[in-house]
Design an enzyme around this catalytic site. Sequence first.
Site, PDB file in Angstrom:
ATOM      1  N   LYS A 132       0.842  -1.204   0.000  1.00  0.00           N
ATOM      2  CA  LYS A 132       0.000   0.000   0.000  1.00  0.00           C
ATOM      3  C   LYS A 132       0.882   1.261   0.000  1.00  0.00           C
ATOM      4  O   LYS A 132       2.097   1.159   0.222  1.00  0.00           O
ATOM      5  CB  LYS A 132      -0.907  -0.015   1.240  1.00  0.00           C
ATOM      6  CG  LYS A 132      -0.132   0.077   2.567  1.00  0.00           C
ATOM      7  CD  LYS A 132      -1.000  -0.254   3.764  1.00  0.00           C
ATOM      8  CE  LYS A 132      -0.174  -0.165   5.036  1.00  0.00           C
ATOM      9  NZ  LYS A 132      -0.861  -0.783   6.184  1.00  0.00           N
ATOM     10  N   TYR A 136      14.009  31.789   5.492  1.00  0.00           N
ATOM     11  CA  TYR A 136      12.815  32.424   6.063  1.00  0.00           C
ATOM     12  C   TYR A 136      12.875  32.456   7.585  1.00  0.00           C
ATOM     13  O   TYR A 136      13.207  31.456   8.217  1.00  0.00           O
ATOM     14  CB  TYR A 136      11.555  31.648   5.666  1.00  0.00           C
ATOM     15  CG  TYR A 136      11.207  31.718   4.199  1.00  0.00           C
ATOM     16  CD1 TYR A 136      10.912  32.925   3.581  1.00  0.00           C
ATOM     17  CD2 TYR A 136      11.139  30.544   3.444  1.00  0.00           C
ATOM     18  CE1 TYR A 136      10.572  32.976   2.238  1.00  0.00           C
ATOM     19  CE2 TYR A 136      10.791  30.589   2.101  1.00  0.00           C
ATOM     20  CZ  TYR A 136      10.511  31.803   1.504  1.00  0.00           C
ATOM     21  OH  TYR A 136      10.170  31.837   0.173  1.00  0.00           O
TER      22      TYR A 136
HETATM   23  C1  LIG Z   1      -0.115  -1.569   6.984  1.00  0.00           C
HETATM   24  C2  LIG Z   1      -0.645  -2.795   7.608  1.00  0.00           C
HETATM   25  C3  LIG Z   1       0.211  -3.873   7.930  1.00  0.00           C
HETATM   26  C4  LIG Z   1       1.712  -3.800   7.804  1.00  0.00           C
HETATM   27  O1  LIG Z   1       2.239  -3.136   8.931  1.00  0.00           O
HETATM   28  P1  LIG Z   1       3.828  -2.962   9.133  1.00  0.00           P
HETATM   29  O2  LIG Z   1       3.958  -2.392  10.483  1.00  0.00           O
HETATM   30  O3  LIG Z   1       4.278  -2.022   8.065  1.00  0.00           O
HETATM   31  O4  LIG Z   1       4.422  -4.309   8.969  1.00  0.00           O
HETATM   32  C5  LIG Z   1      -0.371  -5.040   8.380  1.00  0.00           C
HETATM   33  N1  LIG Z   1      -1.712  -5.131   8.560  1.00  0.00           N
HETATM   34  C6  LIG Z   1      -2.549  -4.110   8.296  1.00  0.00           C
HETATM   35  C7  LIG Z   1      -4.008  -4.276   8.525  1.00  0.00           C
HETATM   36  C8  LIG Z   1      -2.042  -2.912   7.832  1.00  0.00           C
HETATM   37  O5  LIG Z   1      -2.873  -1.886   7.596  1.00  0.00           O
END
Ligand SMILES: *Cc1c(COP(=O)(O)O)cnc(C)c1O
Length: 401
Positions: A51, A282
């Site tokens: 993702k 800035y």
């Molecule tokens: C993003 C996510 C993961 C992965 O988590 P990490 O800490 O990056 O390993 C696993 N399960 C769900 C439901 C997630 O949203």
Amino acid sequence: MGLSFFAPMDFMKSFPDSANRVLISAAALKANYRLMSTTLPPGTPLLAMVKADGYGHGMIDAAQTFSAVGCRHFGVAELPEAARLRTAGIDGEILVMAGLLPGQEEYFAKYNLSAAVYSIESAQLLSAAGEAAGRTVSAHIKIDCGMTRLGITPEESVAFAQAINHLPGLKVVGFFAHFPEADSPKQSSNQRVFDTFSAASAALKRALGLSPRRHLANSGGIINLPSAHFDMARSGIALYGYTPDGVSQHAIIRGQPLQPAMRFVSRVLQVKDVAAGRGVSYGHTFITTRPSRLAVLPVGYEDGYQRALSNKADVLIRGRRARIVGRICMNLCMVDVTDIPETAAGDEVVLIGRQGNECVSADELAERAGTISYELLCMIGNNNQRELKNYDDSVADTCGG
Ligand SMILES: *Cc1c(COP(=O)(O)O)cnc(C)c1O
């Protein structure tokens, strides 16, 4: 859009490059996938979380790279990501963690995607779409065991499974929950989540004879809580070379280090000498305390190099550390190179990664910005020109190994 007409491939390829480039090591991604896989019991699949455009590493590149070393399960947040992955030729299971909104169900059948389900209505819609397409859509029941986020309650899970299990166009293939604190192994919530999840999946089996694939562990759970591996585990951050808690010693797993896969580089635009007592950028939040040499870089918060790093981050020039001074602007920032006087316009600047014997990690930057590697990697990776490096020695460019 007429863009493709006016910009054919040849033209796109000869387009000039940005000075700011994100380089992704395919070798590091592969090594991390193998290392995390071997942490699980033999035969237990590892789902790769891709993702957020692969946590900034490029969703399709990352998925293809993991696929090349045997990954058969992928996780994304939303439906469009899954459709893009499938269209890019990724096979294996693609699980949409957010599930669906009414109107999206047909795409799950069309692209053969798995959906997280937490409402009977959405399960019914998926089933109808599956039937219409002459196939069954795979569903993973999402239960909320203490994260207080998406999902049904554990108490509801048997009745819920019963209500959707008979739907003709749907198959319940998974049962999952998410840890809120798996990055700290001592948290008592971990045991509660584990117990609740175990009991709920046992009840499902007892009441309905249903044994879908159970999955609970994220990277933190895989590393810290071996009893929570169940039938599959979902790894995100560790596949990109970092641990959830940002503690570098925890990145050594069974004697092997995770390999940070992202390198972020820029170049020096201008070098200038300024007198003592000059305000920089800035708000003049930095005033030179000595006659100083400054390097101006063409990188700023628009490139994901957060303003919160002003006066805090170090970059690497000629193999040495130099501090960002003054506010980071939208597209420019300044570095104090008084102690690296040979710095010249055009020099490579490393913002994340190795140069010589020095290394700046995403954990270091995240700590200085008051955030976590996850956010920093997404912001930098998804706001810059990105390139997957396939040759194996590219590992040496990042902070791993
Ligand atoms: C993003 C996510 C993961 C992965 O988590 P990490 O800490 O990056 O390993 C696993 N399960 C769900 C439901 C997630 O949203």
